[in-house]
Design an enzyme around this catalytic site. Structure first.
Site, PDB file in Angstrom:
ATOM      1  N   TRP A 102      12.314 -29.813 -49.400  1.00  0.00           N
ATOM      2  CA  TRP A 102      12.392 -28.538 -48.664  1.00  0.00           C
ATOM      3  C   TRP A 102      11.839 -28.676 -47.258  1.00  0.00           C
ATOM      4  O   TRP A 102      12.428 -28.164 -46.302  1.00  0.00           O
ATOM      5  CB  TRP A 102      11.711 -27.419 -49.443  1.00  0.00           C
ATOM      6  CG  TRP A 102      12.519 -27.021 -50.636  1.00  0.00           C
ATOM      7  CD1 TRP A 102      12.167 -27.136 -51.950  1.00  0.00           C
ATOM      8  CD2 TRP A 102      13.861 -26.489 -50.640  1.00  0.00           C
ATOM      9  NE1 TRP A 102      13.199 -26.704 -52.747  1.00  0.00           N
ATOM     10  CE2 TRP A 102      14.239 -26.299 -51.986  1.00  0.00           C
ATOM     11  CE3 TRP A 102      14.772 -26.150 -49.631  1.00  0.00           C
ATOM     12  CZ2 TRP A 102      15.489 -25.785 -52.347  1.00  0.00           C
ATOM     13  CZ3 TRP A 102      16.021 -25.645 -49.997  1.00  0.00           C
ATOM     14  CH2 TRP A 102      16.365 -25.465 -51.335  1.00  0.00           C
ATOM     15  N   ASP A 171       6.260 -22.264 -45.501  1.00  0.00           N
ATOM     16  CA  ASP A 171       7.303 -21.893 -46.458  1.00  0.00           C
ATOM     17  C   ASP A 171       6.616 -21.801 -47.807  1.00  0.00           C
ATOM     18  O   ASP A 171       6.213 -22.809 -48.379  1.00  0.00           O
ATOM     19  CB  ASP A 171       8.396 -22.970 -46.452  1.00  0.00           C
ATOM     20  CG  ASP A 171       9.445 -22.737 -47.539  1.00  0.00           C
ATOM     21  OD1 ASP A 171       9.337 -21.738 -48.281  1.00  0.00           O
ATOM     22  OD2 ASP A 171      10.378 -23.564 -47.628  1.00  0.00           O
ATOM     23  N   LYS A 195      11.900 -17.012 -56.733  1.00  0.00           N
ATOM     24  CA  LYS A 195      10.987 -17.794 -57.569  1.00  0.00           C
ATOM     25  C   LYS A 195       9.859 -16.912 -58.114  1.00  0.00           C
ATOM     26  O   LYS A 195       9.700 -16.806 -59.306  1.00  0.00           O
ATOM     27  CB  LYS A 195      10.404 -18.973 -56.781  1.00  0.00           C
ATOM     28  CG  LYS A 195      11.344 -20.167 -56.729  1.00  0.00           C
ATOM     29  CD  LYS A 195      12.069 -20.317 -55.443  1.00  0.00           C
ATOM     30  CE  LYS A 195      13.111 -21.411 -55.491  1.00  0.00           C
ATOM     31  NZ  LYS A 195      13.455 -21.888 -54.150  1.00  0.00           N
TER      32      LYS A 195
HETATM   33  C1  LIG Z   1      14.092 -22.456 -53.141  1.00  0.00           C
HETATM   34  C2  LIG Z   1      13.391 -22.894 -51.913  1.00  0.00           C
HETATM   35  C3  LIG Z   1      13.989 -22.785 -50.643  1.00  0.00           C
HETATM   36  C4  LIG Z   1      15.386 -22.277 -50.444  1.00  0.00           C
HETATM   37  O1  LIG Z   1      15.429 -20.914 -50.632  1.00  0.00           O
HETATM   38  P1  LIG Z   1      16.780 -20.089 -50.407  1.00  0.00           P
HETATM   39  O2  LIG Z   1      16.309 -18.694 -50.655  1.00  0.00           O
HETATM   40  O3  LIG Z   1      17.778 -20.590 -51.384  1.00  0.00           O
HETATM   41  O4  LIG Z   1      17.217 -20.295 -49.015  1.00  0.00           O
HETATM   42  C5  LIG Z   1      13.245 -23.179 -49.552  1.00  0.00           C
HETATM   43  N1  LIG Z   1      12.005 -23.664 -49.670  1.00  0.00           N
HETATM   44  C6  LIG Z   1      11.399 -23.796 -50.874  1.00  0.00           C
HETATM   45  C7  LIG Z   1      10.017 -24.328 -50.944  1.00  0.00           C
HETATM   46  C8  LIG Z   1      12.080 -23.412 -52.028  1.00  0.00           C
HETATM   47  O5  LIG Z   1      11.485 -23.531 -53.222  1.00  0.00           O
END
Ligand SMILES: *Cc1c(COP(=O)(O)O)cnc(C)c1O
Length: 359
Positions: A102, A171, A195
Site C-alpha cells: 500500500w 494511511d 476495513k
Molecule cells: C485497502 C487499503 C487501501 C485501498 O483502499 P481503497 O478504499 O480500495 O482505495 C489503501 N491502503 C491501505 C492500507 C488499505 O488497507
C-alpha cells in the site's frame, strides 16, 4: 440465520447488531415512509445521521477544533492522489516511507504529481516489517511525511509513530479506530471505510484545518480539502448509506467503551492468534514479531498445497476470507474491531485440529 466468521481483509465483517439495526430501518427509515438511501441528503433525517457520524468520530478520537472530519469518496486510493495534489507543489519534496504494497502505491501516485523522497524502504523485506524510527532520514523542508500505519497485505504495523517537523500523514485504512490515537501528531489521516469503519464507498479524512487552508489553490475545487471543509462534506451528494452504516459502527464502538476498550479486546484477539502460531512449528508468522499487526495476522504453512487445503477446510468450518493476498500467498486472518473474540477462538481451535490431521 447462519453467519460465518469472515476474516476477509476488506470489505470485512461488520458488527451484527449494526446490520440488524440497518435491516430494521432499511425500507422505512424510522417511520419516514422511505429508506435513507432514497431521502434527500439535505433533509432532516440524513442531516442527523451525518452530524452524529462526525460527532462520534470527534468523541472517539477526542479531536480538538483544530481538526476537521471529512467524508469523501474515491477510497484510500483516491487519497494517494488528492494528498499530493493539495500539498506537493513544484519545487517541494514529500517524504514517503515504503513499508509494503500500500505504501508503494501511495508513492507511485505521488510521483505522478511531484517530487518524492523515499526515506526508508523495507517494502519487500521478508519477514515483513515497517521501517525503524531510527532509520528515517527526513528531507530538509519536506512538504509532509507519509506513512502507512498498517500494511494490510504483509501484516506489519507501526507500533510507534515518528515525530516529524513536517506535517505527518498516515494511511490508516486498516487500523483506524482500533486503538487510542493522539491526532495532534498528524497533519492528516485517511482511511477507506471498508476495513474498520463500515461498507466501501466512504473515505474518512481527518485534517488539520490550518494546513488545509494553505493547500494549493490551483487544483479543481472538488479535489481541495478546503472545499469539503467549507461544505461540511456536503459540497456534493455524499455516500449517504455508507455514512449511515459508519455512524452505526461508531455508535457501536462507543457502546463497547471507546477506543481503549476495543484496543484491549484487539490485543487479546491478536495475542491468542499469534500465541497459537508461536506455539506450533507447523505455522510460521510472516511479520517480524516486533512489527506484527494487530489487525491482519499473516502466516504460512509448510507448503502451498497445505495452505490451499487449510483455506478450503476452514470454509467448511464456516470461516471465510483466510486466503492471503494474491500477490503474496499464505494465510491472512483479518481481525478488525468487528471480529468477535469467539471468531478468533474458533479459528485457533480449527488451526490446532488442522495441524493434528496434517502436521
Ligand atoms: C485497502 C487499503 C487501501 C485501498 O483502499 P481503497 O478504499 O480500495 O482505495 C489503501 N491502503 C491501505 C492500507 C488499505 O488497507
Amino acid at each position: 440465520m447462519n453467519r460465518i466468521y469472515n476474516f476477509s481483509a476488506g470489505p470485512s465483517t461488520l458488527p451484527l447488531e449494526v446490520l440488524q439495526e440497518a435491516q430494521e430501518n432499511l425500507v422505512d427509515y424510522q417511520g419516514a415512509g422511505l429508506s435513507i438511501m432514497e431521502d434527500s441528503h439535505r433533509g432532516k433525517p440524513y442531516d442527523a445521521i451525518h452530524q452524529e457520524a462526525i460527532e462520534n468520530i470527534r468523541e472517539l478520537l477526542a479531536l480538538s477544533d483544530d481538526y476537521a472530519v471529512l467524508f469523501l469518496t474515491g477510497g484510500a486510493t483516491g487519497q494517494f492522489a488528492m494528498l499530493p495534489m493539495n500539498f506537493l507543489p513544484e519545487g517541494k519534496v514529500a517524504d514517503y516511507t515504503n513499508s509494503g504494497a500500500w505504501a508503494s502505491k501511495a508513492i507511485k501516485e505521488a510521483q505522478r504529481i511531484g517530487q518524492v523522497n523515499v526515506i526508508a524502504n523495507c517494502g519487500k523485506d521478508i519477514p515483513t516489517r515497517v521501517p525503524a524510527l531510527a532509520d528515517l532520514a527526513y528531507s530538509e523542508d519536506a512538504a509532509y511525511v507519509h506513512i502507512t500505519s498498517n500494511e494490510t497485505i504483509s501484516g506489519a504495523q507501526w507500533q510507534e509513530f515518528p515525530v516529524t517537523e513536517a506535517p505527518l500523514v498516515a494511511d490508516m485504512s486498516s487500523d483506524i479506530l482500533s486503538c487510542p490515537l493522539d491526532i495532534n501528531q498528524f497533519g492528516l489521516i485517511y482511511a477507506g471505510a471498508q476495513k474498520n469503519l463500515g461498507p466501501a464507498g466512504v473515505t474518512l479524512v481527518i485534517i488539520r484545518k490550518d494546513w488545509a487552508e494553505r493547500a494549493l489553490d490551483s487544483i479543481p475545487a472538488f479535489y481541495r480539502y478546503q472545499t469539503h471543509i467549507e461544505g461540511n462534506s456536503l459540497y456534493n451528494t455524499p455516500p449517504c448509506f455508507p455514512i449511515y452504516i459508519l455512524m452505526l459502527v461508531t455508535r457501536w464502538l462507543k457502546k463497547q467503551g471507546g477506543l481503549q476498550a476495543i484496543a484491549d479486546i484487539n490485543r487479546r484477539k491478536a495475542a491468542l492468534l499469534y500465541g497459537a502460531i508461536d506455539a506450533s512449528s507447523f505455522y510460521k508468522g510472516t511479520a517480524l514479531p516486533e512489527y506484527r499487526s494487530l489487525m491482519n495476522v499473516t502466516f504460512r504453512l509448510p507448503n502451498e498445497e497445505l495452505e490451499q487445503a487449510f483455506v478450503k477446510s476452514a470454509k467448511e468450518h464456516d470461516m471465510a476470507g483466510l486466503k492471503g493476498h494474491r500477490s503474496v500467498g499464505g494465510i491472512r486472518a483479518s481481525i478488525y474491531n468487528a471480529m468477535p473474540e469467539a471468531g478468533v477462538e474458533a479459528l485457533v481451535a480449527f488451526m490446532k485440529e488442522f495441524e493434528t490431521q496434517n502436521g
